[in-house]
Design an enzyme around this catalytic site. Structure first.
Site, PDB file in Angstrom:
ATOM      1  N   TYR A 141       0.775  -1.161   0.127  1.00 53.38           N
ATOM      2  CA  TYR A 141      -0.049  -0.021  -0.181  1.00 53.38           C
ATOM      3  C   TYR A 141       0.872   1.221   0.128  1.00 53.38           C
ATOM      4  O   TYR A 141       0.428   2.451  -0.170  1.00 53.38           O
ATOM      5  CB  TYR A 141      -0.902  -0.147   1.238  1.00 53.38           C
ATOM      6  N   LYS A 186       4.234 -15.150   2.086  1.00 49.02           N
ATOM      7  CA  LYS A 186       4.497 -15.756   0.728  1.00 49.02           C
ATOM      8  C   LYS A 186       5.884 -15.800   0.848  1.00 49.02           C
ATOM      9  O   LYS A 186       6.633 -15.590  -0.325  1.00 49.02           O
ATOM     10  CB  LYS A 186       3.783 -15.043  -0.251  1.00 49.02           C
ATOM     11  N   ASP A 219      -1.381 -18.355   0.344  1.00 51.17           N
ATOM     12  CA  ASP A 219      -2.703 -19.420  -0.298  1.00 51.17           C
ATOM     13  C   ASP A 219      -3.236 -20.517   0.422  1.00 51.17           C
ATOM     14  O   ASP A 219      -4.542 -20.476   0.322  1.00 51.17           O
ATOM     15  CB  ASP A 219      -1.927 -19.867  -1.687  1.00 51.17           C
ATOM     16  N   ASP A 243      -5.785  -7.578   4.073  1.00 48.41           N
ATOM     17  CA  ASP A 243      -7.089  -6.738   3.398  1.00 48.41           C
ATOM     18  C   ASP A 243      -7.751  -8.007   2.760  1.00 48.41           C
ATOM     19  O   ASP A 243      -8.883  -8.010   3.083  1.00 48.41           O
ATOM     20  CB  ASP A 243      -6.471  -5.731   2.446  1.00 48.41           C
ATOM     21  N   ASP A 247     -11.474  -9.816   4.592  1.00 51.65           N
ATOM     22  CA  ASP A 247     -12.759  -9.547   3.785  1.00 51.65           C
ATOM     23  C   ASP A 247     -13.132 -11.265   3.811  1.00 51.65           C
ATOM     24  O   ASP A 247     -14.689 -11.528   3.992  1.00 51.65           O
ATOM     25  CB  ASP A 247     -12.621  -9.324   2.479  1.00 51.65           C
TER      26      ASP A 247
HETATM   27  C1  IPM Z   1     -10.033  -2.005   4.637  1.00 48.55           C
HETATM   28  C2  IPM Z   1     -10.663  -1.343   3.061  1.00 48.55           C
HETATM   29  C3  IPM Z   1      -9.277  -0.201   2.786  1.00 48.55           C
HETATM   30  C4  IPM Z   1      -8.087  -1.064   2.720  1.00 48.55           C
HETATM   31  C5  IPM Z   1      -9.549   0.387   1.712  1.00 48.55           C
HETATM   32  C6  IPM Z   1     -10.933   1.167   1.663  1.00 48.55           C
HETATM   33  C7  IPM Z   1      -8.704   1.622   1.614  1.00 48.55           C
HETATM   34  O1  IPM Z   1     -10.508  -2.174   1.910  1.00 48.55           O
HETATM   35  O2  IPM Z   1     -10.083  -1.215   5.555  1.00 48.55           O
HETATM   36  O3  IPM Z   1     -10.039  -2.993   4.512  1.00 48.55           O
HETATM   37  O4  IPM Z   1      -7.869  -1.660   1.674  1.00 48.55           O
HETATM   38  O5  IPM Z   1      -7.288  -1.200   3.759  1.00 48.55           O
HETATM   39 MG    MG Z   2     -10.390  -4.273   2.828  1.00 50.65          MG
END
Ligand code: IPM
Ligand code: MG
Length: 361
Positions: A141, A186, A219, A243, A247
């Site tokens: 990032y 990784k 992975d 990230d 999710d």
């Molecule tokens: C998160 C989000 C953020 C990230 C975005 C909105 C910049 O996806 O907090 O996970 O990737 O960190």
């Molecule tokens: Mg995110």
């Protein structure tokens, strides 16, 4: 205790859910004899509209001065152009970077009775209780990058101190929990991952010999996480992998509407606790904004994390978490989790917030 909380509600459902978290914090203050001052700041798309910037100076200033930040969500179709130079998401990245908030903590818990909300089989998700610690100020990032129309690159760059501090924080957390830490990388391909693995091993062996420690490739982790999520306790990883995996992990409890997060750094607030940013992991959900149907529990549970980590109010944090369990056990459900469990009743965002507030009081 006197505390100042910066409230950056943002876009979409951000304001609706944040309002309920503030309501609950207010009741906590009344019941436990604290004084919380809430200072509002504009952020994200709304801030772009009003000032041209996603994170205006003024907002950053009040966020830095506060003892903690309660954050809603940012973004929406109006500001979605991927080519745009200014995007709402830059507000979160800016806050993380400016305040040095390097560790994003995402607890993933499946609440009893809500197992069937998950698309996975109940026996897989029952009793899941794990925490991700994701590095948030380095890696892909923030590494050197170039952006062109013919050629572009991002770099995954990690330094020893960056790895040390986040692994240390995760190992401390594992020690307070079930004593098991997994580091995800990784290392079979990436140099930055090999440094990560080397440094992580050193830190844990030297400072946390009592913590059971393992490395897992990213992975494979993606697979283990949905095959046997109950086996994990604390999982530490870099920015990009974290990230993606968080999710994925949000699917375990069935609704993103239940998942809080805390982002902490080295900066201390005036009470000597870590300054931090607290936000639901869900986004601004523009499709349901303004309808009063968003689930405020992720925001309310983020407020509980704020009480715990930035204000050192453990008893109060538990009171909020127990209140959430209580209203869920009573069968209250926002539409995202409607019909999950027995004898349930669908309620609005505000009704859910009020019910939790009442249970705290
Ligand atoms: C998160 C989000 C953020 C990230 C975005 C909105 C910049 O996806 O907090 O996970 O990737 O960190
Ligand atoms: Mg995110």
């Amino acid at each position: 205790m006197d505390a100042t909380i910066a409230v950056l509600a943002g876009d979409g459902i951000g304001p609706e859910v944040t309002q309920e978290a503030v309501r609950v914090l207010q009741v906590v203050a009344d019941r436990f004899g604290h004084r919380f001052t809430f200072v509002d700041g504009i952020v994200g798309g709304r801030a772009i509209d009003e000032t041209g910037e996603p994170l205006p100076e003024e907002t950053l200033g009040l966020a830095v001065k506060a003892d903690a930040i309660l954050f809603g969500a940012v973004g929406g179709p109006k500001w979605d152009d991927p080519q745009a130079k200014v995007r709402p998401e830059q507000a979160i990245l800016g806050l993380r970077k400016h305040l040095g908030l390097f560790a994003n903590i995402r607890p993933v818990r499946v609440f009893p009775g809500l197992e069937s909300a998950s698309p996975l089989r109940p026996e897989i998700v029952r009793d899941v209780d794990l925490v991700f610690v994701r590095e948030t100020t380095g890696g892909l990032y923030f590494g050197p990058r170039e952006e062109g129309t013919e050629r572009a690159y991002d770099t995954m760059l990690y330094t020893r101190p960056e790895v040390e501090r986040v692994v240390r924080l995760a190992a401390e957390m594992a020690r307070r929990r079930r004593g098991y830490l997994v580091s995800v990388d990784k290392a079979n391909v990436l140099a930055a991952s090999r440094l990560w693995r080397h440094v992580a091993t050193e830190v844990v062996q030297r400072e946390f010999p009592d913590v059971r420690f393992e490395h897992v490739l990213v992975d494979a982790m993606a697979m283990h996480l949905i095959r046997r999520p109950r086996d994990f306790d604390v999982i530490v990883t870099g920015n990009m992998f974290g990230d993606i995996l968080t999710d994925e992990a949000s699917v375990l409890p069935g609704s993103m509407g239940m998942l809080p997060s805390a982002t902490l750094g080295e900066m201390k607030n005036r009470h000597g606790h870590p300054h931090g940013l607290y936000e639901p992991i869900h986004g601004s959900a523009p499709d349901i904004a303004g309808q009063g149907i968003a689930n405020p529990l992720a925001s309310i549970l983020s407020a509980a994390l704020l009480l715990r980590h930035s204000l050192g109010l453990e008893k109060e944090a538990q009171a909020v978490e127990q209140a959430v369990e209580h209203v869920l056990a009573q069968g209250l459900r926002t539409p995202d989790i409607a019909g999950v469990g027995e004898n349930t009743r669908v309620v609005s965002t505000t009704e859910m917030g009020k019910a939790v507030a009442e249970a705290v009081g």
